[in-house]
Design an enzyme around this catalytic site. Sequence first.
Site, PDB file in Angstrom:
ATOM      1  CG  ASP A   1     -25.827  10.520  38.099  1.00  0.00           C
ATOM      2  OD1 ASP A   1     -25.419  11.694  38.124  1.00  0.00           O
ATOM      3  OD2 ASP A   1     -25.422   9.640  38.863  1.00  0.00           O
TER       4      ASP A   1
ATOM      5  CG  ASP B   1     -23.139  16.031  39.227  1.00  0.00           C
ATOM      6  OD1 ASP B   1     -22.852  17.231  39.073  1.00  0.00           O
ATOM      7  OD2 ASP B   1     -22.803  15.382  40.233  1.00  0.00           O
TER       8      ASP B   1
ATOM      9  NE  ARG C   1     -20.983  18.214  41.109  1.00  0.00           N
ATOM     10  CZ  ARG C   1     -21.262  17.710  42.319  1.00  0.00           C
ATOM     11  NH1 ARG C   1     -20.719  18.258  43.405  1.00  0.00           N
ATOM     12  NH2 ARG C   1     -22.068  16.686  42.453  1.00  0.00           N
TER      13      ARG C   1
ATOM     14  CD1 TRP D   1     -16.345  12.526  38.372  1.00  0.00           C
ATOM     15  CD2 TRP D   1     -17.543  11.931  36.586  1.00  0.00           C
ATOM     16  NE1 TRP D   1     -16.598  11.179  38.481  1.00  0.00           N
ATOM     17  CE2 TRP D   1     -17.331  10.783  37.395  1.00  0.00           C
ATOM     18  CE3 TRP D   1     -18.275  11.792  35.418  1.00  0.00           C
ATOM     19  CZ2 TRP D   1     -17.828   9.520  37.048  1.00  0.00           C
ATOM     20  CZ3 TRP D   1     -18.773  10.541  35.078  1.00  0.00           C
ATOM     21  CH2 TRP D   1     -18.544   9.424  35.887  1.00  0.00           C
TER      22      TRP D   1
END
Length: 258
Positions: free
Chosen positions: A85, A106, A163, A165
């Site tokens: 993050d 991510d 991907r 979210w």
Amino acid sequence: MAQQVLQVAPPGQGDVEAFPTVQAAIDAVPLGNPTRVVIRLAPGVYKEPVYVAKTKNFITMVGAAPEATVISWDNCAKRINHPLDTLYLHHGKQYLRDCYIEGHCDFIFGNSVALMEHCHIHCKAAGYITAHNRKSTSESTGYVFLRCQITGNGEAGYMFLGRPWGSFGRVVFAHTFMDQCVQPSGWHNWDKSENEQTACFYEYRCSGPGSCSSDRVAWCKQLPDDEAEQFLSHTFIDPDLDRPWLRQMMATRVPASV
């Protein structure tokens, strides 16, 4: 409109009027500010989390170079480091140019409209570069990576491009070099097969060993020229030609397209 310039420098290294931290300079910007504020970062490593409220508009952060100006934080601008993050782009519109961003899970995430141009994306370990959180087709949000480069740690096939979210997550990689670290399948459905019907994951004329489209998942798309055009200029984040915010208000002049 006139712009304001704020200076940031590590303690003892800058002008006496310089802010000692990036966050201190951002805190000095009023909520709802109507004019451009340029925050110039002196070379150095700024170990701090940085939060920009969504109502603080027209902020430009300028560093000397990705190697010389680093923003890093263990809990979670030019160089941005963190494994998980790293970069939360969730509201409004953002333009990042010539930045270095690294992580593994991510590490570019949120639901804003963002254009990353000529950026270096470094993948430290297995994971996902993006996690975009668009929730419906009525949202115009999305991430575009234009003329970027993706590098890895020397191993092959361990990093997904992204991907969803949100079920309708939208991400575009265009004219981007992809190292062998990119998974041949390219994209992940976040273990939800229904996301394959709604996620908008696109690639356009990318290069490098990780860009081969033959083994990509069937539900991503290699864009044709006419569909890619909307993502290939600054009008993606600055569409109002009569009232442009990016070309007229950035500290450094940015052409409408290159």
